[in-house]
Write a protein that holds these residues in place. Structure first.
Motif, PDB file in Angstrom:
ATOM      1  N   PHE A   1      39.350  33.482  49.045  1.00 31.75           N
ATOM      2  CA  PHE A   1      39.251  32.129  49.601  1.00 31.75           C
ATOM      3  C   PHE A   1      39.097  31.093  48.485  1.00 31.75           C
ATOM      4  O   PHE A   1      39.801  30.077  48.458  1.00 31.75           O
ATOM      5  CB  PHE A   1      38.065  32.048  50.568  1.00 31.75           C
ATOM      6  N   LEU A   2      38.192  31.370  47.550  1.00 29.89           N
ATOM      7  CA  LEU A   2      37.951  30.417  46.456  1.00 29.89           C
ATOM      8  C   LEU A   2      39.200  30.236  45.592  1.00 29.89           C
ATOM      9  O   LEU A   2      39.518  29.129  45.154  1.00 29.89           O
ATOM     10  CB  LEU A   2      36.784  30.893  45.589  1.00 29.89           C
ATOM     11  N   LYS A   3      39.888  31.320  45.361  1.00 30.17           N
ATOM     12  CA  LYS A   3      41.132  31.271  44.585  1.00 30.17           C
ATOM     13  C   LYS A   3      42.123  30.301  45.231  1.00 30.17           C
ATOM     14  O   LYS A   3      42.839  29.567  44.549  1.00 30.17           O
ATOM     15  CB  LYS A   3      41.721  32.689  44.564  1.00 30.17           C
ATOM     16  N   ASP A   4      42.129  30.258  46.546  1.00 30.35           N
ATOM     17  CA  ASP A   4      43.059  29.382  47.266  1.00 30.35           C
ATOM     18  C   ASP A   4      42.548  27.942  47.399  1.00 30.35           C
ATOM     19  O   ASP A   4      43.338  27.030  47.627  1.00 30.35           O
ATOM     20  CB  ASP A   4      43.317  29.920  48.683  1.00 30.35           C
TER      21      ASP A   4
ATOM     22  N   ASN B   1      42.531  33.801  39.465  1.00 28.06           N
ATOM     23  CA  ASN B   1      43.682  32.903  39.495  1.00 28.06           C
ATOM     24  C   ASN B   1      44.937  33.757  39.501  1.00 28.06           C
ATOM     25  O   ASN B   1      44.878  34.927  39.854  1.00 28.06           O
ATOM     26  CB  ASN B   1      43.638  31.961  38.283  1.00 28.06           C
ATOM     27  N   SER B   2      46.058  33.190  39.079  1.00 24.46           N
ATOM     28  CA  SER B   2      47.286  33.977  39.156  1.00 24.46           C
ATOM     29  C   SER B   2      47.282  35.157  38.179  1.00 24.46           C
ATOM     30  O   SER B   2      48.010  36.131  38.369  1.00 24.46           O
ATOM     31  CB  SER B   2      48.502  33.073  38.908  1.00 24.46           C
ATOM     32  N   CYS B   3      46.459  35.094  37.131  1.00 18.94           N
ATOM     33  CA  CYS B   3      46.414  36.185  36.155  1.00 18.94           C
ATOM     34  C   CYS B   3      45.309  37.206  36.455  1.00 18.94           C
ATOM     35  O   CYS B   3      45.445  38.384  36.197  1.00 18.94           O
ATOM     36  CB  CYS B   3      46.190  35.637  34.748  1.00 18.94           C
ATOM     37  N   THR B   4      44.200  36.708  36.963  1.00 20.56           N
ATOM     38  CA  THR B   4      43.041  37.563  37.223  1.00 20.56           C
ATOM     39  C   THR B   4      42.827  37.651  38.729  1.00 20.56           C
ATOM     40  O   THR B   4      42.765  36.622  39.402  1.00 20.56           O
ATOM     41  CB  THR B   4      41.789  36.944  36.577  1.00 20.56           C
ATOM     42  N   SER B   5      42.727  38.869  39.235  1.00 17.86           N
ATOM     43  CA  SER B   5      42.557  39.032  40.687  1.00 17.86           C
ATOM     44  C   SER B   5      41.115  39.403  41.012  1.00 17.86           C
ATOM     45  O   SER B   5      40.378  39.868  40.139  1.00 17.86           O
ATOM     46  CB  SER B   5      43.482  40.133  41.182  1.00 17.86           C
TER      47      SER B   5
END
Lengths: 226, 226
Positions: free
Chosen positions: B193-196, B205-209
């Motif tokens: 959720f926070l990533k979005d 982010n797009s590099c770290t999941s």
DNA sequence: TGCAAAATGATAGTAATACTATTAAGTTTG
DNA sequence: CAAACTTAATAGTATTACTATCATTTTGCA
């Protein structure tokens, strides 16, 4: 008490309310009785009409302070995180070692509200219970991006950032400081919830607190990331 | 697809629905289109009336399957956790070392839904997004104790317990296995959720999941608790 | 003290929500 | 092919979430 005295300006985003409830007797009554009522019947069943009856006032008067009950919950949440931030800042202020600062920071964001923490019109113990049961709902809406842009979650994110910074003081190269901080702060609310409702999936009980768990966790992480 | 074939009985608590939606074309349409509609307009704005129009049927027909939209969300949640459990059980089945089993288990409960995971009428990718945005709401109600007693969260708690068991295989003396498991499973939803929505308080982010973060976390914990 | 402005209280009204009930039409299956 | 079941359509109720209006009370400041 001290909190209110030292924080005459709560710093809550003024787009959250129509009229600042801290500036009038009715406003304070709205806050105080909302906390009691939400705790009693739950946020879903809580309405401004029921609140109006309870404070011997009127629905329409409440609407002059808050557009709707979601905004009121945002207000209570901001109040709560503001209170956490205050305790965080003062709690770590005089500590010199990063280890001590981290230990106290984690304790403050994960512990139970102490009984003494009752300011004039806000019962912080009840407020904390409301936060445990409802804070995530302020996030989980279709309007969240807009509300983040409006700054409605600023105090909360500032608390997380403060914890992040203290983590990084202890482990400058740790690559997941933000996620660890947000996991701990949000997770602590969740562990408190599980302790109250779903003991089978938490290790927390009357002997072990969320604080014990997260202090242990952070200790494990730091030892691997000096 | 395989999931549906191997799980003809989804095992969802039958007090959640009035009539099993998997047993009729209309029922499946209700599930399928509910997922699309909730994803589009959000759970708060979603109503059985709007759904009725959309499926070219009627509000009253939907009410024959589910008492209310909360029950429907409970159904979708159970479906989702059932799907996670299936992948968990089969994912670790042939792995012999506890380390491998743990790594795969954490990966499964924290990763993004893969694009291929679309069964007949359930778009698992959308469903996962609905779970991220709404699962906590199924918990955070005044009726939660009653609903837990009715077994509405059984599949979810079973998933957590499976993860707990795998943690304990790796670290038999670790005293917080349940809390670590529930923190990871729930926290992963939150990190997604926070990533979005709130990148400033997550390291994902797009590099770290979220998976990277939690694999690292569990690794740190285990090295300290062998 | 006295009057204007502001705050509050009371009532009414609207649109939407969250259902329940009834009946009719269509479909299945024994 | 008839009984049983499922679905569709309509109507109706109580509650919610507001908005609007106006009367009354409180206040603050000249």
């Amino acid at each position: 008490m001290r909190f209110i005295l030292l924080n005459p300006k709560l710093n809550i985003n003024d787009k959250i309310f129509l009229k600042d409830p801290e500036t009038s007797a009715l406003g304070k009554k709205i806050l105080q009785q909302s906390i009691l009522l939400i705790d009693e019947i739950g946020f879903e069943a809580y309405t401004f009409k029921k609140l109006g009856e309870r404070i011997e006032s009127n629905e329409s008067s409440v609407y002059r302070y808050f557009e709707n009950k979601h905004k009121l919950l945002l207000y209570l949440s901001s109040w709560y995180w503001s209170w956490v931030e205050y305790r965080l800042v003062f709690g770590v202020a005089n500590l010199t070692t990063p280890q001590d600062r981290l230990k106290i920071a984690i304790t403050i964001v994960t512990e139970d509200a102490a009984e003494a923490d009752i300011s004039e019109h806000i019962d912080v113990r009840l407020l904390k219970r409301i936060i445990i049961n409802n804070f995530m709902k302020t996030f989980l809406t279709k309007e969240v991006d807009e509300e983040i842009r409006s700054g409605f979650f600023q105090i909360y994110t500032r608390v997380i950032q403060r914890v992040t910074d203290i983590i990084l003081e202890n482990a400058p190269k740790y690559p997941y400081a933000e996620s660890l901080a947000s996991t701990i702060v949000e997770g602590a609310l969740h562990q408190h919830f599980l302790k109250d409702h779903l003991q089978s999936i938490t290790s927390c009980n009357s002997c072990t607190s969320p604080t014990d768990f997260y202090l242990s966790l952070i200790d494990n992480v730091l030892k691997q990331n000096v």
